[in-house]
Design an enzyme around this catalytic site. Structure first.
Site, PDB file in Angstrom:
ATOM      1  N   SER A  24     -36.976 152.225  56.112  1.00  0.00           N
ATOM      2  CA  SER A  24     -37.496 153.268  55.223  1.00  0.00           C
ATOM      3  C   SER A  24     -36.946 153.123  53.807  1.00  0.00           C
ATOM      4  O   SER A  24     -35.931 152.475  53.570  1.00  0.00           O
ATOM      5  CB  SER A  24     -37.120 154.651  55.760  1.00  0.00           C
ATOM      6  OG  SER A  24     -37.408 154.751  57.128  1.00  0.00           O
TER       7      SER A  24
HETATM    8  N1  SAH Z   1     -34.867 154.345  61.035  1.00  0.00           N
HETATM    9  C1  SAH Z   1     -35.256 152.961  60.805  1.00  0.00           C
HETATM   10  C2  SAH Z   1     -36.704 152.791  60.384  1.00  0.00           C
HETATM   11  C3  SAH Z   1     -37.608 153.115  61.480  1.00  0.00           C
HETATM   12  S1  SAH Z   1     -39.225 152.427  61.457  1.00  0.00           S
HETATM   13  C4  SAH Z   1     -34.330 152.276  59.820  1.00  0.00           C
HETATM   14  O1  SAH Z   1     -33.397 152.922  59.316  1.00  0.00           O
HETATM   15  O2  SAH Z   1     -34.503 151.085  59.603  1.00  0.00           O
HETATM   16  C5  SAH Z   1     -39.773 153.261  62.916  1.00  0.00           C
HETATM   17  C6  SAH Z   1     -39.243 152.731  64.212  1.00  0.00           C
HETATM   18  O3  SAH Z   1     -39.679 153.602  65.244  1.00  0.00           O
HETATM   19  C7  SAH Z   1     -39.763 151.343  64.560  1.00  0.00           C
HETATM   20  O4  SAH Z   1     -38.709 150.448  64.733  1.00  0.00           O
HETATM   21  C8  SAH Z   1     -40.531 151.570  65.867  1.00  0.00           C
HETATM   22  O5  SAH Z   1     -40.392 150.508  66.802  1.00  0.00           O
HETATM   23  C9  SAH Z   1     -39.880 152.825  66.390  1.00  0.00           C
HETATM   24  N2  SAH Z   1     -40.680 153.598  67.355  1.00  0.00           N
HETATM   25  C10 SAH Z   1     -41.994 153.890  67.317  1.00  0.00           C
HETATM   26  N3  SAH Z   1     -42.348 154.606  68.407  1.00  0.00           N
HETATM   27  C11 SAH Z   1     -41.224 154.761  69.150  1.00  0.00           C
HETATM   28  C12 SAH Z   1     -40.939 155.409  70.399  1.00  0.00           C
HETATM   29  N4  SAH Z   1     -41.881 156.048  71.110  1.00  0.00           N
HETATM   30  N5  SAH Z   1     -39.674 155.358  70.866  1.00  0.00           N
HETATM   31  C13 SAH Z   1     -38.694 154.726  70.172  1.00  0.00           C
HETATM   32  N6  SAH Z   1     -38.904 154.106  68.995  1.00  0.00           N
HETATM   33  C14 SAH Z   1     -40.156 154.126  68.488  1.00  0.00           C
END
Ligand code: SAH
Length: 205
Positions: A53
């Site tokens: 992000s």
């Molecule tokens: N917080 C992260 C950015 C997240 S991007 C950082 O600091 O880099 C969003 C993430 O959510 C992705 O890696 C994706 O794989 C995950 N995601 C999406 N759906 C999900 C679910 N149902 N359970 C766990 N993770 C999930």
């Protein structure tokens, strides 16, 4: 430093949040091609087609979560691990889950290299939360669901706070803050955001 100045000018004013963001080197979480752009205020691609992000959004979400030193925090969406690393400096313990095994493994390696020992990272579908560790004082979701997932609402302690983007993927989403009271939940809309969608089930990698 320019990075902190940009964060402040975009509304990140909480002292503890800024201190944590000053201490965590974002470039350690951005591998490969884009590592030299880690200090710009923009989202960047990471493995598995996901994104780390934008720092100002990380800062705004962190300060909205109002983490206290004794808190047990759940993050859904480990991604690169950057957000979890920041939370780990503010909380007692952070549980972070992602649906991609590979992202969890890479994030764990980075936490270890940085000596962040109060983070537990696991591969699982975070829309079900982490029942065995609940209730949580704070929950942060970094992928957008259409509505707050009911298991996450249930796993929030009374008095606890959850921050999450809601809305349809590829549309404008709202960042909301949910506070649990004895008698129910209080919802506040914070701002418009854009996140990758919360997807059911585990990923292939
Ligand atoms: N917080 C992260 C950015 C997240 S991007 C950082 O600091 O880099 C969003 C993430 O959510 C992705 O890696 C994706 O794989 C995950 N995601 C999406 N759906 C999900 C679910 N149902 N359970 C766990 N993770 C999930």
């Amino acid at each position: 430093m320019q990075f902190l100045f940009t964060l402040r000018s975009r509304g990140v004013t909480d002292r503890r949040t800024l201190e944590a963001m000053e201490r965590i080197d974002r470039s350690a979480f951005v591998r490969g091609l884009f590592a030299d752009r880690a200090w710009e205020d923009m989202p960047l691609p990471i493995a598995c087609g996901q994104t780390i992000s934008q720092p100002s959004v990380v800062g705004l979400m962190t300060q909205a979560l109002d983490v206290q030193p004794r808190d047990k925090v759940l993050e859904v969406g480990t991604g690169s691990g950057y957000q979890a690393a920041i939370l780990s400096l503010l909380a007692r313990r952070v549980y972070t889950v992602d649906r991609y095994r590979r992202l969890v493994a890479e994030a764990r390696a980075t936490f270890e290299a940085m000596g962040l020992v109060n983070i537990v990272a696991a591969t699982s579908d975070g829309s079900f939360g982490l029942p065995e560790q609940s209730p949580f004082d704070r929950i942060l979701v970094t992928a957008a669901a259409e509505d707050p997932p009911p298991p996450l609402l249930a796993q929030l302690r009374v008095g606890g706070i959850m921050v999450l983007p809601v809305g349809q993927s590829d549309h404008v989403q709202s960042l909301i803050r949910v506070t649990r009271h004895e008698t129910g939940y209080h919802y506040e809309e914070l701002r418009e955001v854009r996140f990758v969608p919360l997807v059911e089930g585990l990923g292939q990698d």
